[in-house]
Scaffold this motif. Structure first.
Motif, PDB file in Angstrom:
ATOM      1  N   THR A   2     105.846 -77.239 -13.204  1.00 30.71           N
ATOM      2  CA  THR A   2     107.082 -77.976 -13.431  1.00 30.71           C
ATOM      3  C   THR A   2     107.943 -77.904 -12.187  1.00 30.71           C
ATOM      4  N   THR A   3     108.760 -78.921 -12.042  1.00 30.21           N
ATOM      5  CA  THR A   3     109.616 -78.981 -10.861  1.00 30.21           C
ATOM      6  C   THR A   3     111.018 -78.493 -11.169  1.00 30.21           C
ATOM      7  N   GLY A   4     111.302 -78.274 -12.449  1.00 31.70           N
ATOM      8  CA  GLY A   4     112.641 -77.844 -12.821  1.00 31.70           C
ATOM      9  C   GLY A   4     113.615 -79.010 -12.918  1.00 31.70           C
ATOM     10  N   ARG A   5     113.119 -80.231 -12.627  1.00 32.52           N
ATOM     11  CA  ARG A   5     113.981 -81.413 -12.731  1.00 32.52           C
ATOM     12  C   ARG A   5     113.768 -82.052 -14.095  1.00 32.52           C
ATOM     13  N   PRO A   6     114.809 -82.414 -14.775  1.00 37.37           N
ATOM     14  CA  PRO A   6     114.648 -83.012 -16.101  1.00 37.37           C
ATOM     15  C   PRO A   6     114.113 -84.430 -15.996  1.00 37.37           C
ATOM     16  N   TYR A   7     113.366 -84.850 -17.018  1.00 35.78           N
ATOM     17  CA  TYR A   7     112.889 -86.228 -17.071  1.00 35.78           C
ATOM     18  C   TYR A   7     114.047 -87.140 -17.441  1.00 35.78           C
ATOM     19  N   HIS A   8     114.847 -86.719 -18.393  1.00 41.09           N
ATOM     20  CA  HIS A   8     115.926 -87.581 -18.884  1.00 41.09           C
ATOM     21  C   HIS A   8     117.099 -87.575 -17.912  1.00 41.09           C
ATOM     22  N   HIS A   9     117.743 -88.691 -17.851  1.00 45.60           N
ATOM     23  CA  HIS A   9     118.821 -88.910 -16.903  1.00 45.60           C
ATOM     24  C   HIS A   9     119.836 -89.775 -17.627  1.00 45.60           C
ATOM     25  N   GLY A  10     121.097 -89.651 -17.302  1.00 48.15           N
ATOM     26  CA  GLY A  10     122.130 -90.444 -17.967  1.00 48.15           C
ATOM     27  C   GLY A  10     121.817 -91.926 -17.967  1.00 48.15           C
ATOM     28  N   ASP A  11     121.478 -92.487 -16.832  1.00 47.50           N
ATOM     29  CA  ASP A  11     121.063 -93.878 -16.714  1.00 47.50           C
ATOM     30  C   ASP A  11     120.056 -93.949 -15.578  1.00 47.50           C
ATOM     31  N   LEU A  12     118.857 -93.490 -15.868  1.00 50.72           N
ATOM     32  CA  LEU A  12     117.813 -93.416 -14.858  1.00 50.72           C
ATOM     33  C   LEU A  12     117.528 -94.776 -14.245  1.00 50.72           C
ATOM     34  N   ARG A  13     117.447 -95.792 -15.077  1.00 47.79           N
ATOM     35  CA  ARG A  13     117.137 -97.130 -14.567  1.00 47.79           C
ATOM     36  C   ARG A  13     118.144 -97.532 -13.491  1.00 47.79           C
ATOM     37  N   ARG A  14     119.427 -97.392 -13.801  1.00 48.15           N
ATOM     38  CA  ARG A  14     120.478 -97.778 -12.852  1.00 48.15           C
ATOM     39  C   ARG A  14     120.432 -96.889 -11.602  1.00 48.15           C
ATOM     40  N   ALA A  15     120.199 -95.588 -11.791  1.00 55.30           N
ATOM     41  CA  ALA A  15     120.147 -94.671 -10.651  1.00 55.30           C
ATOM     42  C   ALA A  15     118.999 -95.031  -9.711  1.00 55.30           C
ATOM     43  N   VAL A  16     117.839 -95.364 -10.269  1.00 58.42           N
ATOM     44  CA  VAL A  16     116.695 -95.727  -9.437  1.00 58.42           C
ATOM     45  C   VAL A  16     116.944 -97.068  -8.749  1.00 58.42           C
ATOM     46  N   LEU A  17     117.500 -98.035  -9.472  1.00 62.08           N
ATOM     47  CA  LEU A  17     117.818 -99.323  -8.842  1.00 62.08           C
ATOM     48  C   LEU A  17     118.811 -99.140  -7.694  1.00 62.08           C
ATOM     49  N   ALA A  18     119.840 -98.335  -7.919  1.00 58.97           N
ATOM     50  CA  ALA A  18     120.845 -98.105  -6.867  1.00 58.97           C
ATOM     51  C   ALA A  18     120.207 -97.427  -5.658  1.00 58.97           C
ATOM     52  N   ALA A  19     119.364 -96.442  -5.902  1.00 62.28           N
ATOM     53  CA  ALA A  19     118.692 -95.760  -4.789  1.00 62.28           C
ATOM     54  C   ALA A  19     117.768 -96.728  -4.053  1.00 62.28           C
ATOM     55  N   ALA A  20     117.070 -97.569  -4.793  1.00 62.06           N
ATOM     56  CA  ALA A  20     116.166 -98.539  -4.167  1.00 62.06           C
ATOM     57  C   ALA A  20     116.947 -99.547  -3.324  1.00 62.06           C
ATOM     58  N   LEU A  21     118.087 -99.993  -3.815  1.00 63.12           N
ATOM     59  CA  LEU A  21     118.916-100.926  -3.045  1.00 63.12           C
ATOM     60  C   LEU A  21     119.409-100.281  -1.755  1.00 63.12           C
ATOM     61  N   ASP A  22     119.739 -98.997  -1.828  1.00 57.66           N
ATOM     62  CA  ASP A  22     120.154 -98.268  -0.615  1.00 57.66           C
ATOM     63  C   ASP A  22     119.016 -98.213   0.405  1.00 57.66           C
ATOM     64  N   VAL A  23     117.804 -97.945  -0.081  1.00 56.33           N
ATOM     65  CA  VAL A  23     116.648 -97.865   0.813  1.00 56.33           C
ATOM     66  C   VAL A  23     116.363 -99.232   1.439  1.00 56.33           C
ATOM     67  N   VAL A  24     116.385-100.291   0.616  1.00 53.65           N
ATOM     68  CA  VAL A  24     116.130-101.633   1.146  1.00 53.65           C
ATOM     69  C   VAL A  24     117.185-101.985   2.193  1.00 53.65           C
ATOM     70  N   ALA A  25     118.440-101.674   1.905  1.00 56.71           N
ATOM     71  CA  ALA A  25     119.523-101.998   2.843  1.00 56.71           C
ATOM     72  C   ALA A  25     119.380-101.249   4.168  1.00 56.71           C
ATOM     73  N   SER A  26     118.931-100.011   4.101  1.00 61.66           N
ATOM     74  CA  SER A  26     118.866 -99.223   5.339  1.00 61.66           C
ATOM     75  C   SER A  26     117.526 -99.321   6.050  1.00 61.66           C
ATOM     76  N   ASP A  27     116.421 -99.416   5.291  1.00 57.17           N
ATOM     77  CA  ASP A  27     115.097 -99.319   5.902  1.00 57.17           C
ATOM     78  C   ASP A  27     114.138-100.449   5.540  1.00 57.17           C
ATOM     79  N   GLY A  28     114.527-101.345   4.653  1.00 56.93           N
ATOM     80  CA  GLY A  28     113.672-102.462   4.269  1.00 56.93           C
ATOM     81  C   GLY A  28     112.790-102.163   3.067  1.00 56.93           C
ATOM     82  N   ILE A  29     112.185-103.212   2.566  1.00 57.25           N
ATOM     83  CA  ILE A  29     111.343-103.116   1.365  1.00 57.25           C
ATOM     84  C   ILE A  29     110.160-102.184   1.572  1.00 57.25           C
TER      85      ILE A  29
END
Length: 192
Positions: A2-29
């Motif tokens: 185990t990694t000690g990180r929980p699977y559940h997240h308050g709004d995982l979908r939104r958090a992943v989308l936001a992180a992905a948008l940050d990556v695309v903006a800074s480094d591309g698809i």
């Protein structure tokens, strides 16, 4: 293990989308990695795959969200005449400049699932606004409606893409610049 990180997240979908948008903006698809996005969101590496399936699913969700945002921006302009069509172009440009990561993903058809129902629904909403804007232009001014839609879209998309790529000097007011540019191209009667 185990990694000690929980699977559940308050709004995982939104958090992943936001992180992905940050990556695309800074480094591309190309820099998108579900494992990296999971790390950024503080969840297990399998959690993003649970919501999006794979990278294509994630990018498709971003594109669908982008088309929804674009459709909302275009819907603020009531169909009318050539001035209304110009305003649709302004909204398109301002959307692209405000949401460059969405815009980049939306315009990578080989990176997304073009048959995704939500993507198709949101793309149709945005397209309907543009077609409605063209329909409001008198027939003698617009000619073939399909060609007019393509011309209007090309002008707004081209200006936005050039602006985002640094291909043209950044305008102090890109909306006003686009409005003036479109006015120059569409001034006076169309010669037959």
């Amino acid at each position: 293990m185990t990694t000690g990180r929980p699977y559940h997240h308050g709004d995982l979908r939104r958090a992943v989308l936001a992180a992905a948008l940050d990556v695309v903006a800074s480094d591309g698809i190309g820099a998108i990695s579900l494992r990296d996005l999971a790390r950024r969101a503080g969840v297990s590496h399998a959690a993003p795959a649970h919501h999006f399936g794979d990278k294509t699913g994630l990018l498709t969700a971003i594109a669908a969200e982008g088309y929804g945002l674009l459709a909302d921006a275009l819907a603020e302009v009531a169909p009318g005449d050539l001035d209304a069509l110009r305003e649709l172009g302004v909204r398109y440009v301002l959307f692209a400049l405000a949401h460059p990561a969405h815009f980049e993903v939306m315009n990578r058809p080989h990176a997304i699932d073009g048959a995704d129902p939500e993507l198709l629904r949101q793309r149709a909403r945005a397209g309907a606004s543009l077609r409605g804007g063209v329909a409001g232009v008198p027939a003698e001014r617009r000619g073939d409606p399909d060609q007019a839609v393509l011309a209007a879209w090309s002008l707004a998309h081209g200006y936005a893409a050039l602006h985002l790529s640094g291909g043209i000097p950044a305008a102090a007011d890109p909306g006003a610049t686009f409005r003036a540019m479109a006015g120059m191209l569409f001034a006076g009667p169309v010669e037959g």
